[in-house]
Design a protein around this motif. Structure first.
Motif, short mmCIF file in Angstrom:
data_model
loop_
_atom_site.label_atom_id
_atom_site.label_comp_id
_atom_site.label_asym_id
_atom_site.label_seq_id
_atom_site.Cartn_x
_atom_site.Cartn_y
_atom_site.Cartn_z
N SER A 1 0.69 -1.29 0.13
CA SER A 1 -0.12 0.04 -0.04
C SER A 1 0.79 1.43 0.04
O SER A 1 2.17 1.29 0.34
CB SER A 1 -0.79 -0.06 1.40
OG SER A 1 -0.06 -0.02 2.48
N ASN A 2 0.39 2.30 -0.62
CA ASN A 2 1.10 3.59 -0.63
C ASN A 2 1.84 4.04 0.70
O ASN A 2 2.75 4.69 0.76
CB ASN A 2 0.33 4.68 -1.43
CG ASN A 2 0.23 4.26 -3.20
OD1 ASN A 2 1.12 3.28 -3.77
ND2 ASN A 2 -0.58 4.95 -3.79
N ALA B 1 -4.32 -10.44 8.93
CA ALA B 1 -3.45 -10.62 7.48
C ALA B 1 -2.27 -10.12 7.81
O ALA B 1 -1.87 -9.28 8.63
CB ALA B 1 -4.26 -9.86 6.50
N ILE B 2 -1.16 -11.14 7.01
CA ILE B 2 0.19 -10.68 7.20
C ILE B 2 0.65 -10.65 5.69
O ILE B 2 0.56 -11.74 5.14
CB ILE B 2 0.97 -11.54 8.05
CG1 ILE B 2 0.39 -11.48 9.54
CG2 ILE B 2 2.54 -11.26 8.07
CD1 ILE B 2 1.19 -12.62 10.50
N LYS B 3 1.20 -9.65 5.41
CA LYS B 3 1.79 -9.56 4.04
C LYS B 3 3.36 -9.52 4.21
O LYS B 3 3.71 -9.42 5.21
CB LYS B 3 1.32 -8.64 3.07
CG LYS B 3 -0.30 -8.82 2.83
CD LYS B 3 -0.57 -7.49 1.84
CE LYS B 3 -2.12 -7.48 1.84
NZ LYS B 3 -2.65 -6.34 0.92
N GLU B 4 3.95 -9.16 3.10
CA GLU B 4 5.48 -9.24 3.08
C GLU B 4 6.09 -8.02 3.68
O GLU B 4 7.19 -8.04 4.58
CB GLU B 4 6.00 -9.31 1.75
CG GLU B 4 7.78 -9.22 1.63
CD GLU B 4 8.18 -9.22 0.35
OE1 GLU B 4 9.42 -9.45 0.04
OE2 GLU B 4 7.29 -9.06 -0.72
N HIS B 5 5.31 -6.77 3.80
CA HIS B 5 5.80 -5.78 4.42
C HIS B 5 4.88 -5.05 5.36
O HIS B 5 5.02 -4.09 5.83
CB HIS B 5 6.12 -4.67 3.46
CG HIS B 5 7.39 -5.25 2.55
ND1 HIS B 5 8.71 -5.37 2.94
CD2 HIS B 5 7.39 -5.56 1.18
CE1 HIS B 5 9.31 -5.59 2.05
NE2 HIS B 5 8.73 -5.71 0.95
N GLU B 6 3.71 -5.59 5.49
CA GLU B 6 2.54 -5.05 6.59
C GLU B 6 1.77 -6.09 7.04
O GLU B 6 1.59 -7.20 6.52
CB GLU B 6 1.72 -4.15 5.62
CG GLU B 6 1.16 -4.52 4.16
CD GLU B 6 0.90 -3.70 3.36
OE1 GLU B 6 0.52 -2.46 3.77
OE2 GLU B 6 0.94 -3.73 2.05
N PHE B 7 0.96 -5.90 8.13
CA PHE B 7 0.32 -6.67 8.83
C PHE B 7 -1.07 -5.87 9.20
O PHE B 7 -1.06 -4.70 9.70
CB PHE B 7 0.56 -7.32 9.97
CG PHE B 7 1.28 -6.52 11.11
CD1 PHE B 7 0.40 -6.32 12.45
CD2 PHE B 7 2.38 -5.76 11.02
CE1 PHE B 7 0.73 -5.92 13.26
CE2 PHE B 7 2.81 -5.03 12.14
CZ PHE B 7 2.07 -5.03 13.08
N PHE C 1 -0.15 -1.91 9.65
CA PHE C 1 0.81 -1.37 10.10
C PHE C 1 2.29 -1.99 9.51
O PHE C 1 2.06 -3.04 8.84
CB PHE C 1 1.06 -1.91 11.74
CG PHE C 1 0.29 -1.43 12.83
CD1 PHE C 1 0.43 -0.07 13.47
CD2 PHE C 1 -1.02 -2.05 13.17
CE1 PHE C 1 -0.40 0.45 14.16
CE2 PHE C 1 -1.80 -1.52 13.80
CZ PHE C 1 -1.58 -0.26 14.51
N PRO C 2 3.38 -1.06 9.43
CA PRO C 2 4.58 -1.89 8.66
C PRO C 2 5.05 -2.92 9.41
O PRO C 2 5.10 -3.16 10.69
CB PRO C 2 5.66 -0.40 8.69
CG PRO C 2 4.69 0.71 9.07
CD PRO C 2 3.61 0.22 9.84
N SER D 1 -1.09 8.48 12.39
CA SER D 1 -1.53 7.86 11.28
C SER D 1 -0.57 8.34 9.96
O SER D 1 -0.30 9.43 9.97
CB SER D 1 -3.09 8.31 11.14
OG SER D 1 -3.68 8.04 10.02
N ILE D 2 -0.68 7.34 9.04
CA ILE D 2 0.14 7.64 7.89
C ILE D 2 -0.59 7.65 6.79
O ILE D 2 -0.31 7.77 5.52
CB ILE D 2 1.53 6.87 7.64
CG1 ILE D 2 1.07 5.44 7.83
CG2 ILE D 2 2.31 7.22 8.86
CD1 ILE D 2 2.18 4.44 7.63
N GLY D 3 -2.04 7.28 6.89
CA GLY D 3 -2.81 7.49 5.57
C GLY D 3 -4.12 6.72 5.80
O GLY D 3 -4.31 6.26 6.93
#
Length: 394
Positions: free
Chosen positions: A262-263, A312-318, A347-348, A369-371
């Protein structure tokens, strides 16, 4: 000095009203909530600037109003909006055009080899000279890292806002983030074109065409800096524009490193990489500036906590959602649980336990908050300071 429980009492009394005020300007609930949160954090960090200027209700309303206006016309906000709408376009060449081109090539007369070689040699020579000349001109316009001219601009804005000739920590931190992205982009050999720099300069100067109570008018700023319009463009506008254009290149390059991210999270990750690079290569210069401008190193920014279940857990965020029962995990989809509980925060995935799994109950400490996600009204994005697992899933 306000205590935390006193700040909480103020937030309980004014939050709902201030969110309505921010929403009147930005027309987006998540953005309005973020603006109010930022205002409370800045109010707590800089409460010494309040000094009983008047009724607290009116003072907070003015802060929210000014912050909302800044948000709507900020360069960063507009840039992100444009970036989300612009996608690479592929040029489609029709088959009949290709056929026509082949026919034209076959019918063209062949030039003698000697003449062709001479023309190519001249063209290559001119191209090399032009490239060298442009590089020489551009090298003379590249601003330095940690440019004190830009820091002086921050100082004057702080002086106008607070009535004191001093630079505040929040402004110094913003300066470091801005400079770090430039230094990091330079390390990656990213160089903007003159056209890109000119476009960024136009955006930067346009910002000063708006009048705002929170900052001096453009004419007043020129008086404070003791420069002419041409002097401001040369000493402040062009260096800032060059770095803005360089940041755009860094943002585009990061797409290859952070695919399907995500951006907001990608932006935060790139900023952290840039800050780490700056502190590693310019730590002595940063220390000298801190001492010169009397900037404390201690992080006084208030930290907040979000508790919930990892869905959910992705490569760079959860993703963390509050209010989810253990029995619901796996029985309903992530989207269904987000909709049911009306919340969800990405979150990162930085400095978290390797054992982190879907279904774990966690407590995440963050600053801001960042977005948010326009397509999913209950989803937002926050930075991360620390995370701990409260209860592991079975």
């Amino acid at each position: 000095m306000l205590l935390i429980h006193e700040l909480e009492r103020i937030m309980e009394q004014h939050t709902e009203r201030l969110i309505r005020l921010a929403f009147y300007y930005v027309r987006d609930l998540q953005s309005a909530e973020d603006i109010v949160q930022d205002v409370f954090i800045k109010f707590y960090d800089n409460q010494q600037n309040y000094e009983e200027r008047g009724e607290l209700k009116a003072y907070l309303s003015k802060l929210v109003s000014n912050r909302s206006k800044d948000y709507l016309r900020s360069w960063t906000y507009r840039k992100i909006q444009v970036q989300q709408k612009i996608f690479p376009q592929q040029t489609v060449i029709r088959r009949d055009m290709l056929v026509q081109q082949r026919q034209e090539k076959k019918s063209a007369k062949r030039w003698p080899y000697g003449v062709l070689a001479m023309i190519l040699s001249v063209c290559i020579g001119l191209f090399i000279y032009q490239q060298y000349n442009e590089q020489q001109q551009q090298a003379s316009t590249i601003p330095p890292v940690l440019d004190e001219r830009i820091l002086e601009l921050y100082l004057q804005l702080d002086s106008f806002m607070n009535g004191k000739n001093r630079l505040y920590k929040a402004s110094f931190d913003n300066f470091l983030y801005f400079e770090s992205t430039f230094a990091y982009a330079q390390s990656k050999k990213l160089v903007p074109t003159q056209e890109q720099v000119d476009k960024a300069l136009e955006q930067f100067m346009e910002e000063w065409s708006y009048e705002d109570d929170t900052r001096p008018t453009y004419d007043k700023l020129l008086q404070m800096l003791q420069v002419t319009n041409e002097g401001f463009i040369e000493n402040y506008g062009k260096p800032t524009a060059y770095k803005m254009a360089t940041f755009d290149l860094l943002w585009e390059a990061s797409q290859a490193d952070y695919k399907d991210v995500s951006n907001p999270i990608r932006t935060w990750l790139v900023e952290q990489e840039a800050m780490n690079y700056l502190e590693q290569h310019y730590h002595k210069d940063i220390a000298a500036l801190r001492e010169k401008y009397k900037i404390p190193e201690k992080d006084s920014q208030m930290k907040l906590i979000r508790s919930g279940t990892v869905l959910a857990i992705k490569e760079h965020e959860f993703l963390v959602v509050s209010g989810v029962l253990a029995s619901e995990v796996g029985q309903k989809s992530v989207d269904e649980l987000v909709q049911k509980h009306s919340n969800g925060t990405w979150f990162p995935l930085v400095d978290v336990p390797q054992t982190l799994s879907v279904g774990d109950r966690v407590e995440v400490q963050y600053r801001q908050s960042i977005g948010n996600d326009d397509a999913q009204p209950f989803i937002d994005y926050k930075d991360i300071v620390e995370m701990k697992i409260i209860k592991e899933s079975h």
